[in-house]
Write an enzyme that holds these catalytic residues in place. Structure first.
Site, PDB file in Angstrom:
ATOM      1  N   GLU A 199     -21.968   1.227   1.608  1.00  0.00           N
ATOM      2  CA  GLU A 199     -22.282  -0.325   1.468  1.00  0.00           C
ATOM      3  C   GLU A 199     -23.440  -0.630   1.843  1.00  0.00           C
ATOM      4  O   GLU A 199     -24.478  -1.395   1.507  1.00  0.00           O
ATOM      5  CB  GLU A 199     -21.224  -0.689   0.905  1.00  0.00           C
ATOM      6  CG  GLU A 199     -21.707  -1.890   2.308  1.00  0.00           C
ATOM      7  CD  GLU A 199     -19.805  -1.596   3.358  1.00  0.00           C
ATOM      8  OE1 GLU A 199     -19.780  -0.004   3.453  1.00  0.00           O
ATOM      9  OE2 GLU A 199     -19.999  -2.520   3.728  1.00  0.00           O
TER      10      GLU A 199
ATOM     11  N   CYS B 130     -13.684   0.814   5.844  1.00  0.00           N
ATOM     12  CA  CYS B 130     -13.540  -0.166   6.874  1.00  0.00           C
ATOM     13  C   CYS B 130     -11.781  -0.156   7.463  1.00  0.00           C
ATOM     14  O   CYS B 130     -11.592   0.006   7.280  1.00  0.00           O
ATOM     15  CB  CYS B 130     -14.569  -0.798   7.814  1.00  0.00           C
ATOM     16  SG  CYS B 130     -15.045  -1.304   8.734  1.00  0.00           S
TER      17      CYS B 130
ATOM     18  N   HIS C 174     -19.884   2.331   7.064  1.00  0.00           N
ATOM     19  CA  HIS C 174     -20.252   1.389   5.893  1.00  0.00           C
ATOM     20  C   HIS C 174     -20.912   1.964   5.087  1.00  0.00           C
ATOM     21  O   HIS C 174     -22.249   1.751   5.190  1.00  0.00           O
ATOM     22  CB  HIS C 174     -20.922   0.117   6.503  1.00  0.00           C
ATOM     23  CG  HIS C 174     -19.738  -0.626   7.667  1.00  0.00           C
ATOM     24  ND1 HIS C 174     -18.478  -1.732   6.932  1.00  0.00           N
ATOM     25  CD2 HIS C 174     -19.277  -0.542   8.735  1.00  0.00           C
ATOM     26  CE1 HIS C 174     -18.384  -1.873   8.064  1.00  0.00           C
ATOM     27  NE2 HIS C 174     -18.247  -1.434   8.970  1.00  0.00           N
TER      28      HIS C 174
END
Ligand code: MN
Length: 236
Positions: free
Chosen positions: A213, A108, A211
């Site tokens: 994560e 990001c 993303h």
């Protein structure tokens, strides 16, 4: 066997005067067999050099908007809150990591920052500068895909995932505008934004706009991105 140690750039909450971390950045690395370490917020060149030499790889996390000064532009009113301390630290760290050819993964803000430091520019605010029907700023839960990206054939991301199209989550209001001449595009969103890049001349410098994560628990392709990063960090 010692695990690859990954230095993770800290998140900063200026209101609470706190450093903090999204668990998925650490857990994604751990799940891939690496040992994540949250770094101190410092731009001290000597300290950063020691950190760069000691760690096996670096994760450039999400967070504040990249200050337009990083890529030589003036902030627009729509530009969000920036964090000069992170900009300063990450510039030192990225340049040291590149010089030592240590593996880097940007997520990001990470993709945006890497592009900005390497001579590219950013949209400071997508909704006003590049309106689109595609959702790039989703609401929770963040592990749900909201748009597709085309993965470009012949790139190592395609080799890793073996597919032309990927559904990804999306939580950003900035994005790459002018691509750095040192970066190669690996994935493009359905409305034409650069969503994954790499540095061809380096061992492993990858960055994604989505993303992993938030999605590594539910999405094998997100895990593969952490895995290839940690594998490269393992080889030094
Ligand atoms: Mn997106």
């Amino acid at each position: 066997m010692k695990k690859a140690m990954i230095g993770v750039v800290p998140l900063v909450d200026t209101e609470k005067e706190s450093y903090w971390m999204v668990p998925g950045y650490m857990q994604g690395i751990q799940e891939a067999g690496g040992l994540p370490v949250m770094l101190p917020l410092t731009a001290d060149r000597t300290d950063i050099r020691q950190i760069a030499e000691t760690m096996d790889g670096f994760l450039f996390t999400g967070g504040h908007d990249v200050s337009p000064e990083v890529y030589g532009e003036k902030p627009l009113p729509q530009c969000g809150e920036c964090c000069p301390e992170r900009d300063a630290m990450e510039k030192e760290l990225l340049l040291a990591a590149l010089e030592l050819d240590k593996p880097v993964l940007g997520i990001c803000r990470g993709i945006q920052f890497i592009n900005g430091v390497l001579g590219g520019t950013l949209y400071q605010d997508l909704p006003s500068q590049r309106p689109s029907d595609v959702e790039h700023h989703q609401t929770p839960p963040y592990d749900i895909p909201v748009h597709k990206v085309e993965i470009l054939r012949g790139t190592p991301l395609w080799d890793l995932l073996q597919k032309n199209e990927l559904s990804v989550n999306s939580y950003h209001h900035q994005a790459i505008k002018k691509l750095s001449p040192q970066l190669q595009v690996m994935a493009v969103s359905e409305d034409g934004l650069t969503e994954a890049v790499r540095m061809e001349e380096k061992n492993f410098v990858w960055a994604v706009q989505w993303h992993p994560e938030f999605s590594f628990l539910t999405d094998p392709d997100s895990r593969k991105i952490f895995q290839i990063f940690v594998e490269h960090a393992d080889q030094k």
